[in-house]
Design a protein around this motif. Structure first.
Motif, PDB file in Angstrom:
ATOM      1  N   UNK A  35       1.073 -19.275   7.847  1.00  0.00           N
ATOM      2  CA  UNK A  35      -0.165 -20.057   8.039  1.00  0.00           C
ATOM      3  C   UNK A  35      -0.886 -20.232   6.711  1.00  0.00           C
ATOM      4  N   UNK A  36      -0.923 -19.142   5.893  1.00  0.00           N
ATOM      5  CA  UNK A  36      -1.595 -19.228   4.594  1.00  0.00           C
ATOM      6  C   UNK A  36      -0.918 -20.266   3.705  1.00  0.00           C
ATOM      7  N   UNK A  37       0.406 -20.321   3.751  1.00  0.00           N
ATOM      8  CA  UNK A  37       1.137 -21.308   2.948  1.00  0.00           C
ATOM      9  C   UNK A  37       0.829 -22.721   3.425  1.00  0.00           C
ATOM     10  N   UNK A  38       0.724 -22.911   4.733  1.00  0.00           N
ATOM     11  CA  UNK A  38       0.398 -24.245   5.280  1.00  0.00           C
ATOM     12  C   UNK A  38      -1.003 -24.663   4.859  1.00  0.00           C
ATOM     13  N   UNK A  98      -2.631 -23.579   2.179  1.00  0.00           N
ATOM     14  CA  UNK A  98      -2.623 -23.849   0.738  1.00  0.00           C
ATOM     15  C   UNK A  98      -2.021 -25.226   0.449  1.00  0.00           C
ATOM     16  N   UNK A  99      -0.951 -25.576   1.176  1.00  0.00           N
ATOM     17  CA  UNK A  99      -0.314 -26.876   0.974  1.00  0.00           C
ATOM     18  C   UNK A  99      -1.259 -28.005   1.372  1.00  0.00           C
ATOM     19  N   UNK A 100      -1.980 -27.836   2.506  1.00  0.00           N
ATOM     20  CA  UNK A 100      -2.918 -28.865   2.972  1.00  0.00           C
ATOM     21  C   UNK A 100      -4.085 -29.008   2.000  1.00  0.00           C
ATOM     22  N   UNK A 101      -4.531 -27.868   1.428  1.00  0.00           N
ATOM     23  CA  UNK A 101      -5.644 -27.932   0.464  1.00  0.00           C
ATOM     24  C   UNK A 101      -5.216 -28.639  -0.823  1.00  0.00           C
ATOM     25  N   UNK A 102      -3.968 -28.389  -1.243  1.00  0.00           N
ATOM     26  CA  UNK A 102      -3.478 -29.105  -2.436  1.00  0.00           C
ATOM     27  C   UNK A 102      -3.381 -30.616  -2.172  1.00  0.00           C
ATOM     28  N   UNK A 103      -2.897 -30.946  -0.966  1.00  0.00           N
ATOM     29  CA  UNK A 103      -2.779 -32.359  -0.611  1.00  0.00           C
ATOM     30  C   UNK A 103      -4.157 -33.017  -0.533  1.00  0.00           C
ATOM     31  N   UNK A 104      -5.135 -32.260  -0.017  1.00  0.00           N
ATOM     32  CA  UNK A 104      -6.497 -32.809   0.062  1.00  0.00           C
ATOM     33  C   UNK A 104      -7.066 -33.036  -1.333  1.00  0.00           C
ATOM     34  N   UNK A 105      -6.793 -32.081  -2.251  1.00  0.00           N
ATOM     35  CA  UNK A 105      -7.281 -32.239  -3.624  1.00  0.00           C
ATOM     36  C   UNK A 105      -6.643 -33.459  -4.286  1.00  0.00           C
ATOM     37  N   UNK A 106      -5.349 -33.649  -4.049  1.00  0.00           N
ATOM     38  CA  UNK A 106      -4.673 -34.820  -4.602  1.00  0.00           C
ATOM     39  C   UNK A 106      -5.243 -36.113  -4.021  1.00  0.00           C
ATOM     40  N   UNK A 157      -7.646 -36.935   8.189  1.00  0.00           N
ATOM     41  CA  UNK A 157      -6.563 -36.241   8.896  1.00  0.00           C
ATOM     42  C   UNK A 157      -6.341 -34.846   8.306  1.00  0.00           C
ATOM     43  N   UNK A 158      -6.430 -34.775   6.964  1.00  0.00           N
ATOM     44  CA  UNK A 158      -6.242 -33.483   6.314  1.00  0.00           C
ATOM     45  C   UNK A 158      -7.370 -32.501   6.667  1.00  0.00           C
ATOM     46  N   UNK A 159      -8.590 -32.995   6.752  1.00  0.00           N
ATOM     47  CA  UNK A 159      -9.723 -32.148   7.140  1.00  0.00           C
ATOM     48  C   UNK A 159      -9.511 -31.594   8.543  1.00  0.00           C
ATOM     49  N   UNK A 160      -9.039 -32.501   9.451  1.00  0.00           N
ATOM     50  CA  UNK A 160      -8.768 -32.066  10.827  1.00  0.00           C
ATOM     51  C   UNK A 160      -7.645 -31.038  10.844  1.00  0.00           C
ATOM     52  N   UNK A 161      -6.614 -31.296  10.032  1.00  0.00           N
ATOM     53  CA  UNK A 161      -5.478 -30.371   9.961  1.00  0.00           C
ATOM     54  C   UNK A 161      -5.915 -28.999   9.450  1.00  0.00           C
ATOM     55  N   UNK A 162      -6.763 -29.024   8.416  1.00  0.00           N
ATOM     56  CA  UNK A 162      -7.245 -27.757   7.855  1.00  0.00           C
ATOM     57  C   UNK A 162      -8.112 -26.995   8.850  1.00  0.00           C
ATOM     58  N   UNK A 186      -7.752 -27.059  12.138  1.00  0.00           N
ATOM     59  CA  UNK A 186      -6.843 -26.450  13.110  1.00  0.00           C
ATOM     60  C   UNK A 186      -6.073 -25.268  12.502  1.00  0.00           C
ATOM     61  N   UNK A 187      -5.702 -25.432  11.223  1.00  0.00           N
ATOM     62  CA  UNK A 187      -5.001 -24.336  10.552  1.00  0.00           C
ATOM     63  C   UNK A 187      -5.903 -23.109  10.402  1.00  0.00           C
ATOM     64  N   UNK A 188      -7.189 -23.328  10.121  1.00  0.00           N
ATOM     65  CA  UNK A 188      -8.134 -22.216  10.007  1.00  0.00           C
ATOM     66  C   UNK A 188      -8.260 -21.491  11.347  1.00  0.00           C
ATOM     67  N   UNK A 189      -8.301 -22.257  12.438  1.00  0.00           N
ATOM     68  CA  UNK A 189      -8.353 -21.636  13.769  1.00  0.00           C
ATOM     69  C   UNK A 189      -7.062 -20.850  14.050  1.00  0.00           C
ATOM     70  N   UNK A 190      -5.919 -21.457  13.622  1.00  0.00           N
ATOM     71  CA  UNK A 190      -4.650 -20.767  13.818  1.00  0.00           C
ATOM     72  C   UNK A 190      -4.631 -19.462  13.020  1.00  0.00           C
ATOM     73  N   UNK A 191      -5.168 -19.474  11.806  1.00  0.00           N
ATOM     74  CA  UNK A 191      -5.203 -18.257  10.985  1.00  0.00           C
ATOM     75  C   UNK A 191      -5.997 -17.156  11.676  1.00  0.00           C
ATOM     76  N   UNK A 192      -7.114 -17.531  12.289  1.00  0.00           N
ATOM     77  CA  UNK A 192      -7.926 -16.547  13.013  1.00  0.00           C
ATOM     78  C   UNK A 192      -7.136 -15.945  14.178  1.00  0.00           C
TER      79      UNK A 192
END
Length: 257
Positions: A93-96, A98-106, A132-137, A139-145
């Motif tokens: 989940x942490x890798x996902x 991090x990947x989404x955050x890099x994509x958002x920065x790009x 879409x990336x914000x929404x994905x992040x 959901x990923x944050x909820x998944x991490x919890x």
């Protein structure tokens, strides 16, 4: 490690006792026509045979080297797979994220360039992608919890692992208990024999004194012979061992195994 001095002492005692037994057996043959001598010789033979058997068992016990205690970490190794499994989920989940955050920065950098170029279509496209990336992040944050809240050990896993440890170690445990029980029985028998001999010799010495006194002699003062150089502390089981073994079945705290 075996006590070399003690084994050497036992070897000598065994050798001497075998020689004594051989002499008694020769005496038996010589006393075949003398019932009184034969009875005494047979009594000595039984006692000496018992002493020899006890000495041989004592030597075997002195030479015994207990197995190296099973490594604690080895017994607990079965629990590692559960920790690894959860750590793997958390890392995934942490890798996902991090990947989404890099994509958002790009995407943010691309949006900046599109704005600078006044590229309306690109700006709309990238804005949708960023949403879409914000929404994905989110959901990923909820998944991490949820993943962080997962128990390390599934229901029943701890007892299953303990059962596996019990199955693995129970045969060695039974062998160790049997060994201690056997040696304890030998020790008790050896103590009883030594104490009985001690009492017999004390009585005989007193009888000799009475015989001398009855004939008008001054009762002799006997110098120590049997106990000369004896270290009685070497004959006694240590108190810590006694307390520790007694606590196996009924521990002072906690539950028995």
């Amino acid at each position: 490690m075996a006590d070399k001095d003690r084994i050497a002492e036992l070897d000598k005692a065994i050798k001497d006792t075998r020689a004594e037994l051989a002499a008694i057996q020769r005496e038996k043959q010589a006393a075949a026509n003398d019932p009184e001598r034969l009875v005494l010789a047979e009594k000595r033979e039984r006692r000496t045979s018992g002493t020899l058997a006890a000495l041989e068992r004592a030597k075997a016990a002195a030479e015994y080297t207990p197995p190296e205690p099973t490594d604690r970490a080895e017994l607990l190794a079965g629990f590692q797979k559960y920790r690894d499994a959860k750590a793997g989920k958390v890392a995934k989940v942490a890798a996902s994220i991090a990947a989404a955050e890099r994509e958002r920065a790009e995407t943010d950098r691309a949006l900046q360039r599109a704005a600078e170029d006044c590229n309306t279509e690109k700006t709309v496209e990238l804005s949708e992608k960023r949403g879409e990336l914000e929404s994905k992040l989110k959901h990923l944050a909820e998944m991490r919890e949820r993943v962080n809240a997962l128990p390390v050990y599934p229901d029943g896993a701890i007892m299953e692992e303990w059962a596996a440890i019990c199955e693995k170690m129970l045969p060695d445990w039974k062998k160790s208990v049997l060994l201690v029980e056997t040696l304890a029985a030998e020790y008790k028998a050896a103590c009883a024999g030594l104490l009985a001999m001690h009492e017999t010799l004390k009585t005989v010495r007193a009888d000799i004194g009475e015989l001398a006194k009855a004939e008008g002699y001054t009762p002799p003062v006997f110098a120590p012979v049997f106990t000369a150089g004896l270290d009685s502390s070497r004959l006694v089981v240590s108190k810590p061992d006694y307390i520790g073994l007694a606590g196996i079945e009924n521990p002072f705290s906690g539950w028995p195994l």
